[in-house]
Structure formats: structure tokens, C-alpha cells
Design a protein around this motif. Structure first.
Motif, PDB file in Angstrom:
ATOM      1  N   ALA A 193       0.811  -1.220   0.000  1.00 28.56           N
ATOM      2  CA  ALA A 193       0.000   0.000   0.000  1.00 28.56           C
ATOM      3  C   ALA A 193       0.844   1.269   0.000  1.00 28.56           C
ATOM      4  N   ASN A 194       2.146   1.142   0.264  1.00 30.78           N
ATOM      5  CA  ASN A 194       2.994   2.339   0.203  1.00 30.78           C
ATOM      6  C   ASN A 194       3.303   2.730  -1.242  1.00 30.78           C
ATOM      7  N   VAL A 195       2.960   1.857  -2.184  1.00 36.48           N
ATOM      8  CA  VAL A 195       3.275   2.143  -3.590  1.00 36.48           C
ATOM      9  C   VAL A 195       2.048   2.000  -4.504  1.00 36.48           C
ATOM     10  N   LEU A 196       1.216   0.981  -4.262  1.00 37.36           N
ATOM     11  CA  LEU A 196       0.180   0.624  -5.233  1.00 37.36           C
ATOM     12  C   LEU A 196      -1.223   1.073  -4.821  1.00 37.36           C
ATOM     13  N   GLU A 197      -1.955   1.685  -5.769  1.00 37.01           N
ATOM     14  CA  GLU A 197      -3.345   2.072  -5.528  1.00 37.01           C
ATOM     15  C   GLU A 197      -4.197   0.845  -5.199  1.00 37.01           C
ATOM     16  N   VAL A 198      -3.953  -0.242  -5.932  1.00 40.55           N
ATOM     17  CA  VAL A 198      -4.783  -1.432  -5.726  1.00 40.55           C
ATOM     18  C   VAL A 198      -4.621  -1.937  -4.289  1.00 40.55           C
ATOM     19  N   SER A 199      -3.432  -1.769  -3.725  1.00 42.99           N
ATOM     20  CA  SER A 199      -3.206  -2.161  -2.329  1.00 42.99           C
ATOM     21  C   SER A 199      -3.913  -1.217  -1.352  1.00 42.99           C
ATOM     22  N   GLU A 200      -4.010   0.045  -1.756  1.00 43.40           N
ATOM     23  CA  GLU A 200      -4.707   1.017  -0.907  1.00 43.40           C
ATOM     24  C   GLU A 200      -6.178   0.603  -0.762  1.00 43.40           C
ATOM     25  N   LEU A 201      -6.760   0.197  -1.907  1.00 38.05           N
ATOM     26  CA  LEU A 201      -8.146  -0.282  -1.879  1.00 38.05           C
ATOM     27  C   LEU A 201      -8.239  -1.578  -1.075  1.00 38.05           C
ATOM     28  N   TRP A 202      -7.282  -2.461  -1.302  1.00 38.79           N
ATOM     29  CA  TRP A 202      -7.233  -3.749  -0.590  1.00 38.79           C
ATOM     30  C   TRP A 202      -7.316  -3.508   0.918  1.00 38.79           C
ATOM     31  N   ARG A 203      -6.481  -2.593   1.409  1.00 41.38           N
ATOM     32  CA  ARG A 203      -6.402  -2.276   2.842  1.00 41.38           C
ATOM     33  C   ARG A 203      -7.741  -1.760   3.360  1.00 41.38           C
ATOM     34  N   GLU A 204      -8.302  -0.811   2.588  1.00 44.19           N
ATOM     35  CA  GLU A 204      -9.558  -0.180   2.977  1.00 44.19           C
ATOM     36  C   GLU A 204     -10.670  -1.237   3.099  1.00 44.19           C
ATOM     37  N   VAL A 205     -10.728  -2.141   2.104  1.00 43.33           N
ATOM     38  CA  VAL A 205     -11.803  -3.132   2.099  1.00 43.33           C
ATOM     39  C   VAL A 205     -11.588  -4.160   3.217  1.00 43.33           C
ATOM     40  N   VAL A 206     -10.351  -4.596   3.416  1.00 45.30           N
ATOM     41  CA  VAL A 206     -10.075  -5.560   4.487  1.00 45.30           C
ATOM     42  C   VAL A 206     -10.459  -4.946   5.837  1.00 45.30           C
ATOM     43  N   GLU A 207     -10.134  -3.656   6.023  1.00 43.86           N
ATOM     44  CA  GLU A 207     -10.527  -2.951   7.250  1.00 43.86           C
ATOM     45  C   GLU A 207     -12.049  -2.989   7.439  1.00 43.86           C
ATOM     46  N   SER A 208     -12.772  -2.749   6.356  1.00 41.48           N
ATOM     47  CA  SER A 208     -14.227  -2.671   6.513  1.00 41.48           C
ATOM     48  C   SER A 208     -14.812  -4.052   6.799  1.00 41.48           C
ATOM     49  N   VAL A 209     -14.249  -5.111   6.178  1.00 41.15           N
ATOM     50  CA  VAL A 209     -14.723  -6.469   6.488  1.00 41.15           C
ATOM     51  C   VAL A 209     -14.416  -6.799   7.955  1.00 41.15           C
ATOM     52  N   ALA A 210     -13.276  -6.332   8.440  1.00 40.52           N
ATOM     53  CA  ALA A 210     -12.853  -6.632   9.815  1.00 40.52           C
ATOM     54  C   ALA A 210     -13.868  -6.145  10.840  1.00 40.52           C
ATOM     55  N   ARG A 211     -14.625  -5.098  10.492  1.00 42.31           N
ATOM     56  CA  ARG A 211     -15.609  -4.561  11.451  1.00 42.31           C
ATOM     57  C   ARG A 211     -16.680  -5.586  11.801  1.00 42.31           C
ATOM     58  N   SER A 212     -16.915  -6.562  10.899  1.00 46.65           N
ATOM     59  CA  SER A 212     -17.894  -7.615  11.216  1.00 46.65           C
ATOM     60  C   SER A 212     -17.278  -8.728  12.052  1.00 46.65           C
ATOM     61  N   TYR A 213     -15.985  -8.646  12.316  1.00 47.12           N
ATOM     62  CA  TYR A 213     -15.313  -9.709  13.078  1.00 47.12           C
ATOM     63  C   TYR A 213     -14.553  -9.108  14.271  1.00 47.12           C
ATOM     64  N   PRO A 214     -15.296  -8.599  15.238  1.00 50.42           N
ATOM     65  CA  PRO A 214     -14.645  -7.892  16.351  1.00 50.42           C
ATOM     66  C   PRO A 214     -13.693  -8.770  17.167  1.00 50.42           C
ATOM     67  N   ALA A 215     -13.879 -10.097  17.105  1.00 46.06           N
ATOM     68  CA  ALA A 215     -13.009 -10.977  17.906  1.00 46.06           C
ATOM     69  C   ALA A 215     -11.652 -11.207  17.244  1.00 46.06           C
ATOM     70  N   ILE A 216     -11.519 -10.776  15.994  1.00 44.20           N
ATOM     71  CA  ILE A 216     -10.280 -11.035  15.265  1.00 44.20           C
ATOM     72  C   ILE A 216      -9.385  -9.799  15.296  1.00 44.20           C
ATOM     73  N   THR A 217      -8.116 -10.010  15.566  1.00 44.99           N
ATOM     74  CA  THR A 217      -7.145  -8.911  15.516  1.00 44.99           C
ATOM     75  C   THR A 217      -6.573  -8.823  14.106  1.00 44.99           C
ATOM     76  N   LEU A 218      -6.682  -7.637  13.515  1.00 46.57           N
ATOM     77  CA  LEU A 218      -6.174  -7.445  12.154  1.00 46.57           C
ATOM     78  C   LEU A 218      -4.969  -6.527  12.175  1.00 46.57           C
ATOM     79  N   ARG A 219      -3.938  -6.916  11.427  1.00 45.15           N
ATOM     80  CA  ARG A 219      -2.864  -5.955  11.170  1.00 45.15           C
ATOM     81  C   ARG A 219      -2.487  -6.029   9.696  1.00 45.15           C
ATOM     82  N   HIS A 220      -1.798  -4.994   9.227  1.00 45.49           N
ATOM     83  CA  HIS A 220      -1.385  -4.930   7.824  1.00 45.49           C
ATOM     84  C   HIS A 220       0.126  -4.962   7.764  1.00 45.49           C
ATOM     85  N   MET A 221       0.635  -5.526   6.681  1.00 47.67           N
ATOM     86  CA  MET A 221       2.091  -5.570   6.532  1.00 47.67           C
ATOM     87  C   MET A 221       2.440  -5.430   5.048  1.00 47.67           C
TER      88      MET A 221
END
Ligand code: IPM
Ligand code: MG
Length: 363
Positions: A193-221
Motif C-alpha cells: 500500500a505504500n506504492v500501489l493504488e490497488v493495495s490502498e483499496l485492498w487495505r480499505e476493504v479488508v478494514e471494513s470487512v474486519a468490522r464484522s469480526y470484532p473478535a479477530i485482531t487485524l494488522r497490515h504488513m
């Protein structure tokens, strides 16, 4: 109800390793009454030789009509020279795409008995258990436009397109979160995500899906860091979710943590539980046909098939336990012989797993 399994041996060590998995399946059918019917078809170079294309229509039709596909490996130097569109690899990519197998699960574990076979220090990998969830039908592998052009000044160019839409990212993220919920509840999403637009979207969408899974810890790398961290401290990972090409590369890297790529199975799943199951080792033409290949990845792929497509969780575990017991007993194919034990061939390894399975069930 009889379930249909299609077996595609393919090329190189594919046929001989899936033959051992078929032996194990055969024992489940004949000795334990598992209700499945098995069929075979051609794919990859083997299909090119006979029919002239890597994924014949008959093979695709059979795959579409089956509940699960057990796949060996494809490709080899024999077919390297032919047109890109007709290469053996295209057969596998077309199968993934036509069957809608968007979720590729690649578990990486380090069996304690094989610690010595790994190039890693035993304490770094002891107890390792990672699940790589790779997106499999999108990204740069399938993105359009693609091809070759010659620019006005006569310089040839090759190009591919890396693109993902929200729907594709959402569904693979959901698979990762669901799996994490059955494990240690941690997801690491890998991108650039530091270089690619597609990764920026990827991050945003993964974050939004994570909101339905409060028991799961999410991090990005970032993917370059993930490659480094996998070697530095692989036990920090539970579930890794990533795109098609990053997943291809990181899963090969991770496969060596456990000692041998010859040990690792995979599952490629659609939205409804149909799947294609394959060892990740590839066709290894240099050792094909010599009774040297390790069939355990194919046998463990069968275990994944039993679990994910047939919902036979008990049998899946039994097969995995039988593989563990055979390793504990010191039986080793060449690729894992570095860890000591008694060296045996492909067929003997398959026989040993069947024997162990019968012994576990008191037969
Ligand atoms: C894999 C393989 C395939 C891929 C090849 C054979 C097309 O490397 O399954 O990881 O790149 O996906
Ligand atoms: Mg690969």
C-alpha cells in the motif's frame, strides 16, 4: 449420497504422488465404506500430448460435474517452448478461473520430527502453524489488458495489469476472517500500500470487512517486510491474507520453513465448498518416475478435500494423524531424509500411511 471426485494427475511427479493419495482414498472406500466415486482425466502437458490443449473440454466438464478435484502437478521442460496460451500452466489457471476457485488455502506447519530437515533453527520453527489465504482468480495473473506491444520507436514491451475490485477483496477477506475465527484469531493482511493504488483499496476493504469480526485482531504488513518477517520470526503469524502474486511468492518461501515443499498441501475453494486440492510442490521433472517423490503433500491434500468439500472432518483428521505417525516412526522420502530415519520411496510411503490408517481404526 455418492460424492464424485475427479483425479487429475498431470505431469512430472503429479501422477505418482496422487496415486498414493488415491490409495489412501481407496482404503477409506473399501475398508471404511466412504461413499465416493472416482474418475480420472487429462490435464497439463499430459493433455497437450494427447489432445493438443492443456485443459480439454472433457476434463473441464468432468471437473464442473464433480464435488472435488484432486490435482497432481503440471508443466515441465518438454512443453516450455510452446505458445504461451497453450502451456500446461494455462490448464491450471483456466481450471481455477472456470471453477471460480478464488480462495487458496496453504497451511504451513512444521512437524516436530522434521525440525532437522529445515534450513531454519529448530527453535524458530517449532510449533509453527500458519495459514496463507491467497486470492487465486484475480490480480495480475488475470488482469486485462495484458500482452505485448511495440512502441512507435520500435521497442518491444510486455505488460500486465494488477487490478482488484471491492467484491473480490471482500470475499477473500471474509474467508480469512472465518478461518482465523477457528484458529488463533489473528489476521495479517499483506499488501504494497505504500506504492500501489490497488493495495490502498485492498487495505480499505479488508478494514471494513474486519468490522464484522470484532473478535479477530487485524494488522497490515507490506509484502517486502512480510517476506523478511516470515524468515525472522514466522511464529508471529496465524492467518495471512494476500493477493494472487504475493501469495504465490510468500507461500513458496513459507513452505521451506517446515522442512520440505514436499510436505505441503493446498485447497482452492469456490463460494460453495467445491474445491481443487493439490500439493504445492509442482511437477519436479528431474525426479519424476523414479519412486523418489514425497507423496505426503498429495495425501495431506486429500485430507483437506475430505474436510472442506466432503465435510468428513473425522476422516480428514485420521489421515493427518496417519501421516504424523508415519513421520514419527522415522519413515522418510529423499527430500526429508536430512532429518534421519529410514529412507523409503514414494510407493512405500503411501503404503505406510494406509497401514497406519487401518491400524488407527483397529483394522
Ligand atoms: C502455484 C504455482 C502456479 C501459480 C503456476 C504453476 C501457474 O506456482 O500454484 O503456486 O503461479 O499459481
Ligand atoms: Mg507457486
Amino acid at each position: 449420497m455418492t460424492r464424485n471426485i475427479l483425479i487429475l494427475g498431470g505431469d512430472g511427479i503429479g501422477p505418482e504422488t496422487v496415486a498414493e493419495a488415491e490409495k489412501v482414498l481407496g482404503a477409506l472406500v473399501s475398508r471404511f465404506g466412504l461413499d465416493v466415486a472416482v474418475d480420472h482425466a487429462l490435464v497439463g502437458g499430459a493433455a497437450i500430448d494427447v489432445i493438443g490443449m492443456p485443459l480439454p473440454e472433457e476434463t473441464l466438464d468432468k471437473a464442473l460435474a464433480s464435488d472435488a478435484v484432486l490435482f497432481g502437478a503440471i508443466g515441465g521442460p518438454k512443453w516450455d517452448g510452446i505458445d504461451r496460451a497453450l502451456r500446461p500452466e494455462r490448464g491450471l489457471l483456466a481450471l481455477r478461473s472456470k471453477l471460480g476457485l478464488f480462495a487458496n488455502l496453504r497451511p504451513v506447519t512444521a512437524h516436530p520430527a522434521l525440525a532437522q530437515a529445515s534450513t531454519m533453527k529448530p527453535e524458530v520453527i517449532a510449533g509453527l502453524n500458519i495459514m496463507i489465504v491467497r486470492e487465486l482468480t484475480g490480480g495480475i495473473y488475470f488482469g486485462e489488458p495484458r500482452g505485448f506491444v511495440t512502441s512507435a520507436n520500435g521497442v518491444r514491451e510486455g505488460f500486465n495489469t494488477l487490478r482488484y475490485n471491492v467484491t473480490e477483496i471482500e470475499r477473500i477477506a471474509r474467508v480469512a476472517f472465518e478461518i482465523a475465527a477457528t484458529r488463533r484469531c489473528q489476521v495479517c493482511s499483506v499488501d504494497k500500500a505504500n506504492v500501489l493504488e490497488v493495495s490502498e483499496l485492498w487495505r480499505e476493504v479488508v478494514e471494513s470487512v474486519a468490522r464484522s469480526y470484532p473478535a479477530i485482531t487485524l494488522r497490515h504488513m507490506y509484502v517486502d517486510n512480510a517476506a523478511m518477517q516470515l524468515v525472522r520470526d514466522p511464529k508471529q503469524f496465524d492467518v495471512i491474507v494476500t493477493d494472487n502474486m504475493f501469495g504465490d511468492i510468500l507461500s513458496d518461501l513459507a513452505s521451506m520453513l517446515g522442512g520440505s515443499i514436499g510436505m505441503l498441501p493446498s485447497a482452492s475453494l469456490d463460494a460453495h465448498g467445491r474445491g481443487l486440492y493439490e500439493p504445492i510442490h509442482g511437477s519436479a521433472p528431474d525426479i519424476a518416475g523414479r519412486d523418489l517423490a514425497n507423496p505426503l503433500a498429495a495425501i495431506l491434500s486429500l485430507a483437506m478435500l475430505l474436510r472442506h468439500s466432503l465435510r468428513e472432518h473425522g476422516w480428514a483428521e485420521q489421515v493427518e494423524q496417519a501421516v504424523g505417525a508415519v513421520l514419527d516412526a522415522g519413515l522418510r522420502t529423499a527430500d526429508i531424509a536430512g532429518s534421519g530415519g529410514r529412507r523409503i520411496g514414494t510407493r512405500e510411503m503411501g503404503d505406510a500411511v494406509v497401514r497406519e490408517l487401518l491400524a488407527q481404526a483397529g483394522k
